[in-house]
Write a protein that holds these residues in place. Sequence first.
Motif, PDB file in Angstrom:
ATOM      1  N   GLY A 116       0.786  -1.234   0.000  1.00  0.00           N
ATOM      2  CA  GLY A 116       0.000   0.000   0.000  1.00  0.00           C
ATOM      3  C   GLY A 116       0.814   1.278   0.000  1.00  0.00           C
ATOM      4  N   PRO A 117       1.946   1.354   0.743  1.00  0.00           N
ATOM      5  CA  PRO A 117       2.730   2.597   0.729  1.00  0.00           C
ATOM      6  C   PRO A 117       3.285   2.985  -0.633  1.00  0.00           C
ATOM      7  CG  PRO A 117       3.296   1.293   2.643  1.00  0.00           C
ATOM      8  CD  PRO A 117       2.417   0.434   1.783  1.00  0.00           C
ATOM      9  N   LEU A 118       3.289   2.069  -1.595  1.00  0.00           N
ATOM     10  CA  LEU A 118       3.804   2.391  -2.929  1.00  0.00           C
ATOM     11  C   LEU A 118       2.755   3.050  -3.799  1.00  0.00           C
ATOM     12  CD1 LEU A 118       5.775  -0.913  -3.665  1.00  0.00           C
ATOM     13  CD2 LEU A 118       6.568   1.172  -2.516  1.00  0.00           C
ATOM     14  N   ARG A 119       1.524   3.072  -3.354  1.00  0.00           N
ATOM     15  CA  ARG A 119       0.443   3.633  -4.148  1.00  0.00           C
ATOM     16  C   ARG A 119       0.290   5.116  -3.870  1.00  0.00           C
ATOM     17  NH1 ARG A 119      -5.771   1.301  -4.190  1.00  0.00           N
ATOM     18  NH2 ARG A 119      -6.335   2.103  -6.235  1.00  0.00           N
ATOM     19  N   ARG A 120       0.279   5.908  -4.931  1.00  0.00           N
ATOM     20  CA  ARG A 120       0.134   7.357  -4.810  1.00  0.00           C
ATOM     21  C   ARG A 120      -1.249   7.765  -5.277  1.00  0.00           C
ATOM     22  NH1 ARG A 120       4.821   9.181  -2.029  1.00  0.00           N
ATOM     23  NH2 ARG A 120       6.461   7.685  -2.553  1.00  0.00           N
ATOM     24  N   GLY A 121      -2.232   7.469  -4.463  1.00  0.00           N
ATOM     25  CA  GLY A 121      -3.592   7.857  -4.761  1.00  0.00           C
ATOM     26  C   GLY A 121      -4.376   6.755  -5.440  1.00  0.00           C
ATOM     27  N   PRO A 122      -5.703   6.868  -5.442  1.00  0.00           N
ATOM     28  CA  PRO A 122      -6.558   5.811  -6.000  1.00  0.00           C
ATOM     29  C   PRO A 122      -6.439   5.636  -7.498  1.00  0.00           C
ATOM     30  CG  PRO A 122      -7.858   7.744  -5.427  1.00  0.00           C
ATOM     31  CD  PRO A 122      -6.489   7.991  -4.889  1.00  0.00           C
ATOM     32  N   ALA A 123      -5.900   6.628  -8.217  1.00  0.00           N
ATOM     33  CA  ALA A 123      -5.761   6.531  -9.671  1.00  0.00           C
ATOM     34  C   ALA A 123      -4.296   6.528 -10.102  1.00  0.00           C
ATOM     35  CB  ALA A 123      -6.507   7.680 -10.356  1.00  0.00           C
ATOM     36  N   ASP A 124      -3.425   6.064  -9.230  1.00  0.00           N
ATOM     37  CA  ASP A 124      -2.002   5.982  -9.550  1.00  0.00           C
ATOM     38  C   ASP A 124      -1.810   5.107 -10.786  1.00  0.00           C
ATOM     39  OD1 ASP A 124       0.728   5.585  -9.679  1.00  0.00           O
ATOM     40  OD2 ASP A 124       0.961   5.103  -7.561  1.00  0.00           O
ATOM     41  N   ARG A 126      -2.578  14.237  -8.109  1.00  0.00           N
ATOM     42  CA  ARG A 126      -2.961  14.683  -9.448  1.00  0.00           C
ATOM     43  C   ARG A 126      -1.723  14.967 -10.295  1.00  0.00           C
ATOM     44  NH1 ARG A 126      -3.308  19.716 -11.786  1.00  0.00           N
ATOM     45  NH2 ARG A 126      -4.744  19.897 -13.560  1.00  0.00           N
ATOM     46  N   ALA A 127      -0.736  15.646  -9.725  1.00  0.00           N
ATOM     47  CA  ALA A 127       0.481  15.960 -10.467  1.00  0.00           C
ATOM     48  C   ALA A 127       1.200  14.686 -10.907  1.00  0.00           C
ATOM     49  CB  ALA A 127       1.405  16.828  -9.609  1.00  0.00           C
ATOM     50  N   TRP A 128       1.337  13.732  -9.984  1.00  0.00           N
ATOM     51  CA  TRP A 128       1.998  12.462 -10.315  1.00  0.00           C
ATOM     52  C   TRP A 128       1.246  11.746 -11.431  1.00  0.00           C
ATOM     53  CZ3 TRP A 128       6.208   9.662 -10.053  1.00  0.00           C
ATOM     54  CH2 TRP A 128       6.155   8.268 -10.110  1.00  0.00           C
ATOM     55  N   ARG A 129      -0.070  11.703 -11.311  1.00  0.00           N
ATOM     56  CA  ARG A 129      -0.893  11.018 -12.307  1.00  0.00           C
ATOM     57  C   ARG A 129      -0.747  11.656 -13.689  1.00  0.00           C
ATOM     58  NH1 ARG A 129      -5.163  11.653  -9.729  1.00  0.00           N
ATOM     59  NH2 ARG A 129      -6.141  13.389 -10.846  1.00  0.00           N
ATOM     60  N   LEU A 130      -0.835  12.968 -13.763  1.00  0.00           N
ATOM     61  CA  LEU A 130      -0.770  13.649 -15.045  1.00  0.00           C
ATOM     62  C   LEU A 130       0.607  13.508 -15.686  1.00  0.00           C
ATOM     63  CD1 LEU A 130      -2.753  16.943 -14.289  1.00  0.00           C
ATOM     64  CD2 LEU A 130      -3.546  14.910 -15.513  1.00  0.00           C
ATOM     65  N   LEU A 131       1.655  13.669 -14.909  1.00  0.00           N
ATOM     66  CA  LEU A 131       2.999  13.628 -15.469  1.00  0.00           C
ATOM     67  C   LEU A 131       3.385  12.220 -15.925  1.00  0.00           C
ATOM     68  CD1 LEU A 131       4.745  16.017 -12.930  1.00  0.00           C
ATOM     69  CD2 LEU A 131       4.326  16.479 -15.353  1.00  0.00           C
ATOM     70  N   VAL A 132       3.000  11.212 -15.142  1.00  0.00           N
ATOM     71  CA  VAL A 132       3.351   9.841 -15.527  1.00  0.00           C
ATOM     72  C   VAL A 132       2.577   9.428 -16.779  1.00  0.00           C
ATOM     73  CG1 VAL A 132       3.232   7.417 -14.829  1.00  0.00           C
ATOM     74  CG2 VAL A 132       4.057   9.148 -13.224  1.00  0.00           C
ATOM     75  N   ARG A 133       1.305   9.778 -16.846  1.00  0.00           N
ATOM     76  CA  ARG A 133       0.519   9.421 -18.032  1.00  0.00           C
ATOM     77  C   ARG A 133       0.983  10.182 -19.270  1.00  0.00           C
ATOM     78  NH1 ARG A 133      -5.629   9.336 -15.486  1.00  0.00           N
ATOM     79  NH2 ARG A 133      -5.479   7.264 -14.497  1.00  0.00           N
ATOM     80  N   ARG A 134       1.425  11.403 -19.072  1.00  0.00           N
ATOM     81  CA  ARG A 134       1.815  12.245 -20.206  1.00  0.00           C
ATOM     82  C   ARG A 134       3.197  11.871 -20.728  1.00  0.00           C
ATOM     83  NH1 ARG A 134       2.836  14.595 -24.142  1.00  0.00           N
ATOM     84  NH2 ARG A 134       2.606  16.811 -24.652  1.00  0.00           N
ATOM     85  N   PHE A 135       4.129  11.544 -19.823  1.00  0.00           N
ATOM     86  CA  PHE A 135       5.518  11.364 -20.253  1.00  0.00           C
ATOM     87  C   PHE A 135       6.065   9.962 -19.986  1.00  0.00           C
ATOM     88  CE2 PHE A 135       4.947  15.900 -19.415  1.00  0.00           C
ATOM     89  CZ  PHE A 135       5.348  16.421 -20.641  1.00  0.00           C
ATOM     90  N   GLY A 136       5.291   9.121 -19.297  1.00  0.00           N
ATOM     91  CA  GLY A 136       5.730   7.752 -19.090  1.00  0.00           C
ATOM     92  C   GLY A 136       5.455   6.896 -20.309  1.00  0.00           C
ATOM     93  N   GLU A 137       5.632   5.601 -20.162  1.00  0.00           N
ATOM     94  CA  GLU A 137       5.368   4.678 -21.261  1.00  0.00           C
ATOM     95  C   GLU A 137       4.438   3.579 -20.777  1.00  0.00           C
ATOM     96  OE1 GLU A 137       8.909   1.841 -21.945  1.00  0.00           O
ATOM     97  OE2 GLU A 137       9.816   3.632 -21.033  1.00  0.00           O
ATOM     98  N   PRO A 138       3.612   3.014 -21.684  1.00  0.00           N
ATOM     99  CA  PRO A 138       2.686   1.966 -21.266  1.00  0.00           C
ATOM    100  C   PRO A 138       3.416   0.808 -20.595  1.00  0.00           C
ATOM    101  CG  PRO A 138       2.149   2.731 -23.467  1.00  0.00           C
ATOM    102  CD  PRO A 138       3.453   3.372 -23.103  1.00  0.00           C
TER     103      PRO A 138
END
Length: 339
Positions: free
Chosen positions: A54-62, A169-181
Amino acid sequence: MAGRFAQRPTRTTVRGGHAGVPAAAAGIPRQASAPARVRRWVPQGPLDLGLVLGPLRRGPADPTFRATADGSVWRAARTPAGPGTLRVRAYGGEVLGEAWGPGAGWLLDQLPELLGAADDPDAFVPRHRLVALARHRRPGLRLTRTGLVLESLIPSVLEQKVTTDEAYRAWRLLVRRFGEPAPGPAGLGERPMFVMPAPRTWALIPSWEWHRAGVDDKRASTILRAVRVAARLEQAVGLDAPEAQARLELVPGVGPWTSAEVVQRSHGAADAVTVGDLHLPGIVGWALAGDRHADDAEMLRLLEPYAGQRHRAARLILLSGKVPARRAPKMPRVDIGLL
């Protein structure tokens, strides 16, 4: 800093809670082919996947973490061997790990430590009835050790001095925008998971994208300084937790709060108590001494009997649910992306 202590049934509190399981199937397609690697492991003693991971999860929509209704926990990570996806299931006293991608082998090699094999919960001796009761009710609590630094450092920096929702929200947006599937089935479907960006990608994010994600210049600059020395920071996993914290704090903008948040996950540091937090001193003070106004110094004094295990003691206090009633409004959320 982000306050992550209120217990909610569908979200993970970073230090104390479960990995919330959604009512739906979480959008991960059925596996089309056999996973690249599989490992079975038998833990010594009870194991609660939600508490451990659980501590590795950054929010419900990580986008890097998901818990599904079948009891599985999915994790997408950037390992030294490359991006990888790990699915973990526990049943019948055994843990099954399935992994995809270039980092699959590394993730499976690290599976026991990820699930707390390097942790020694028997070294903890409760000194308060509340702590003893919390431990009795949570026998499956183990401290995870990921062996990865940057994946915990970046979201921890994002959580500095903002609300939890803003940081998530910041983590979610940045990872989805610049991460990879994410490799494997987790990277497909309507709600694909993502692996966080590589250090060079973080360094190339334009200033306006940080702004759109609600990240101010101070936090963005700290992350940029960190990714420039990413290799040296990742080497800190080979150091003791205090030495690793000292190395992390050489990066301007990374202080004791942030470094403790990192080594709690990367090293499974049982004694890395978080200081400088907005809520934790009051929660510990209230639980152990009825003092909702306790500061860091008082918190550390109350945790002295748990020297060497202060982080574990703090987690058990959070799991006890004994928190003071709120007497002030929540910290206002300011979305700088709208300015």
